[in-house]
Design a protein around this motif. Structure first.
Motif, PDB file in Angstrom:
ATOM      1  N   GLN A  86       0.670  -1.299  -0.018  1.00 35.77           N
ATOM      2  CA  GLN A  86       0.058  -0.230   0.085  1.00 35.77           C
ATOM      3  C   GLN A  86       0.925   0.989  -0.146  1.00 35.77           C
ATOM      4  OE1 GLN A  86      -3.174  -0.081   3.126  1.00 35.77           O
ATOM      5  NE2 GLN A  86      -3.217   1.863   2.796  1.00 35.77           N
ATOM      6  N   ALA A  87       2.270   1.338   0.592  1.00 37.66           N
ATOM      7  CA  ALA A  87       2.662   2.666   0.679  1.00 37.66           C
ATOM      8  C   ALA A  87       3.934   1.849  -0.192  1.00 37.66           C
ATOM      9  CB  ALA A  87       2.803   2.448   2.276  1.00 37.66           C
ATOM     10  N   PHE A  88       4.356   1.799  -1.161  1.00 33.89           N
ATOM     11  CA  PHE A  88       4.686   2.096  -2.677  1.00 33.89           C
ATOM     12  C   PHE A  88       6.095   1.926  -2.160  1.00 33.89           C
ATOM     13  CE2 PHE A  88       1.870   5.863  -3.381  1.00 33.89           C
ATOM     14  CZ  PHE A  88       1.077   5.279  -3.713  1.00 33.89           C
ATOM     15  N   HIS A  89       6.709   1.701  -1.104  1.00 33.03           N
ATOM     16  CA  HIS A  89       8.026   1.322   0.089  1.00 33.03           C
ATOM     17  C   HIS A  89       9.468   2.022  -1.705  1.00 33.03           C
ATOM     18  CE1 HIS A  89       6.583  -0.035   3.128  1.00 33.03           C
ATOM     19  NE2 HIS A  89       6.330  -0.630   3.187  1.00 33.03           N
ATOM     20  N   THR A 162      -3.900  -0.464  -3.606  1.00 31.34           N
ATOM     21  CA  THR A 162      -5.119   0.490  -4.102  1.00 31.34           C
ATOM     22  C   THR A 162      -5.249   1.298  -2.609  1.00 31.34           C
ATOM     23  OG1 THR A 162      -6.693  -0.925  -4.219  1.00 31.34           O
ATOM     24  CG2 THR A 162      -5.793  -0.652  -5.842  1.00 31.34           C
ATOM     25  N   GLY A 163      -5.151   1.287  -1.612  1.00 33.61           N
ATOM     26  CA  GLY A 163      -5.554   1.486  -0.020  1.00 33.61           C
ATOM     27  C   GLY A 163      -5.764   3.137  -0.207  1.00 33.61           C
ATOM     28  N   ASN A 164      -3.635   3.451  -0.504  1.00 37.09           N
ATOM     29  CA  ASN A 164      -3.772   5.189  -0.763  1.00 37.09           C
ATOM     30  C   ASN A 164      -4.502   5.631  -2.223  1.00 37.09           C
ATOM     31  OD1 ASN A 164      -2.789   4.822   1.457  1.00 37.09           O
ATOM     32  ND2 ASN A 164      -0.940   4.570   0.893  1.00 37.09           N
ATOM     33  N   LEU A 165      -4.917   5.141  -3.183  1.00 35.42           N
ATOM     34  CA  LEU A 165      -4.425   5.884  -4.206  1.00 35.42           C
ATOM     35  C   LEU A 165      -6.484   6.299  -4.200  1.00 35.42           C
ATOM     36  CD1 LEU A 165      -3.188   3.225  -6.520  1.00 35.42           C
ATOM     37  CD2 LEU A 165      -2.818   5.414  -5.640  1.00 35.42           C
ATOM     38  N   ASP A 166      -7.004   7.392  -4.570  1.00 37.09           N
ATOM     39  CA  ASP A 166      -8.525   7.902  -5.332  1.00 37.09           C
ATOM     40  C   ASP A 166      -8.955   6.682  -6.156  1.00 37.09           C
ATOM     41  OD1 ASP A 166      -7.986   8.323  -7.919  1.00 37.09           O
ATOM     42  OD2 ASP A 166      -6.749  10.119  -7.627  1.00 37.09           O
ATOM     43  N   ARG A 172      -6.689   1.607 -12.408  1.00 34.65           N
ATOM     44  CA  ARG A 172      -5.745   2.285 -13.170  1.00 34.65           C
ATOM     45  C   ARG A 172      -4.869   1.048 -12.750  1.00 34.65           C
ATOM     46  NH1 ARG A 172      -7.754   7.201 -14.366  1.00 34.65           N
ATOM     47  NH2 ARG A 172      -6.329   8.390 -12.561  1.00 34.65           N
ATOM     48  N   VAL A 173      -4.010   0.813 -11.702  1.00 39.54           N
ATOM     49  CA  VAL A 173      -3.062   0.036 -10.925  1.00 39.54           C
ATOM     50  C   VAL A 173      -3.439  -0.973 -11.207  1.00 39.54           C
ATOM     51  CG1 VAL A 173      -2.326  -0.150  -9.100  1.00 39.54           C
ATOM     52  CG2 VAL A 173      -2.355   1.803  -9.520  1.00 39.54           C
ATOM     53  N   MET A 174      -5.155  -1.136 -10.575  1.00 40.75           N
ATOM     54  CA  MET A 174      -5.740  -2.622 -10.924  1.00 40.75           C
ATOM     55  C   MET A 174      -5.117  -3.663 -11.938  1.00 40.75           C
ATOM     56  SD  MET A 174      -6.039  -3.803  -8.211  1.00 40.75           S
ATOM     57  CE  MET A 174      -6.549  -6.057  -8.639  1.00 40.75           C
ATOM     58  N   ASP A 175      -5.892  -2.486 -13.306  1.00 43.60           N
ATOM     59  CA  ASP A 175      -5.741  -2.922 -14.653  1.00 43.60           C
ATOM     60  C   ASP A 175      -4.281  -3.486 -14.763  1.00 43.60           C
ATOM     61  OD1 ASP A 175      -8.348  -2.189 -14.853  1.00 43.60           O
ATOM     62  OD2 ASP A 175      -7.698  -0.801 -16.022  1.00 43.60           O
ATOM     63  N   HIS A 193      -9.716  -4.756   1.355  1.00 40.81           N
ATOM     64  CA  HIS A 193     -10.547  -4.377   2.054  1.00 40.81           C
ATOM     65  C   HIS A 193     -11.486  -3.761   0.930  1.00 40.81           C
ATOM     66  CE1 HIS A 193      -8.273  -0.537   2.259  1.00 40.81           C
ATOM     67  NE2 HIS A 193      -9.710   0.689   2.417  1.00 40.81           N
ATOM     68  N   SER A 194     -11.257  -4.013  -0.418  1.00 34.22           N
ATOM     69  CA  SER A 194     -12.022  -3.314  -1.442  1.00 34.22           C
ATOM     70  C   SER A 194     -12.222  -4.136  -2.635  1.00 34.22           C
ATOM     71  CB  SER A 194     -10.744  -2.317  -2.411  1.00 34.22           C
ATOM     72  OG  SER A 194     -11.693  -1.560  -3.368  1.00 34.22           O
ATOM     73  N   HIS A 195     -13.708  -4.248  -2.160  1.00 38.59           N
ATOM     74  CA  HIS A 195     -14.679  -5.440  -2.721  1.00 38.59           C
ATOM     75  C   HIS A 195     -14.195  -4.849  -4.562  1.00 38.59           C
ATOM     76  CE1 HIS A 195     -17.161  -7.313   0.245  1.00 38.59           C
ATOM     77  NE2 HIS A 195     -16.747  -6.225   1.185  1.00 38.59           N
TER      78      HIS A 195
END
Length: 215
Positions: A86-89, A162-166, A172-175, A193-195
């Motif tokens: 989530q935090a990219f690292h 995708t937790g830190n993204l709008d 787009r990240v999931m794509d 936690h994102s359905h």
């Protein structure tokens, strides 16, 4: 590719989860849903050998990770696993290309052409010389995906990527994540936690204190 058998995790006398079983095929994408605090990140850490289990076993490509010594686990992580968090690292003092190259350097497999190709694949061709602070959150997460897959791992572990993204950037990240994991034939285990993110998976499971259940 991945088999979890009866995983148990406790912190002192406090149970986190028990009876976790899962079989993940090569190239398969499984999402794990769960409320905050149920142990989703802990589950990934246990799979990677970054946290200890109180019971059960983790097999990756037929190898029992739980019985390996730490040097063997470290080599397996470098060689066979990719991580997206989530935090990219992403390391701020390194360029985008240097960040993506890290897994290859750790394996003594430096390959500038492969790094450039990985950036092209996530839509960041020409961004290699830029520093992370000049990129958006969605772009940083795509850098993290390129880094996670550049060494062709057998298993990708994604922790709330995708937790830190709008919503727009999350989609787009999931794509990118799904497209790249499938292109590389990499098995993917996503905890979220994102359905909306979970709907992209081949299978969706829910982590509860007493195991994993199909949704």
């Amino acid at each position: 590719m991945l088999e979890l058998k009866g995983l148990v995790k406790r912190y002192g006398s406090t149970p986190v989860f028990a009876g976790v079983n899962l079989a993940l095929k090569p190239g398969e994408f499984v999402a794990v849903l769960g409320e905050s605090g149920v142990g989703k990140s802990t589950l990934l850490n246990c799979i990677a050998g970054l946290d200890t289990l109180d019971g059960g076993s983790v097999h990756l490509d037929g190898q029992d990770v739980t019985t390996m010594a730490e040097p063997e686990q470290a080599l397996l992580r470098r060689r066979d696993l990719g991580f997206v968090f989530q935090a990219f690292h992403v390391l701020p003092h390194l360029t985008v290309a240097q960040n993506v190259a890290l897994p290859l350097l750790l394996l003594n497999r430096a390959d500038d052409a492969r790094v450039a190709c990985a950036l092209d694949e996530v839509g960041l061709g020409g961004f290699g010389d830029r520093l992370p602070q000049t990129l958006s959150g969605g772009q940083l997460q795509r850098v993290a995906i390129a880094r996670a897959l550049v060494h062709a791992p057998k298993l990708l572990l994604a922790d709330e990527p995708t937790g830190n993204l709008d919503a727009g950037n999350a989609g787009r990240v999931m794509d990118t994540l799904v497209r790249q994991a499938r292109a590389h034939g990499t098995a993917c285990l996503l905890v979220t936690h994102s359905h909306a993110a979970a709907e992209r998976a081949d299978r969706v499971m829910e982590l509860r204190s007493d195991g994993l259940y199909a949704v």
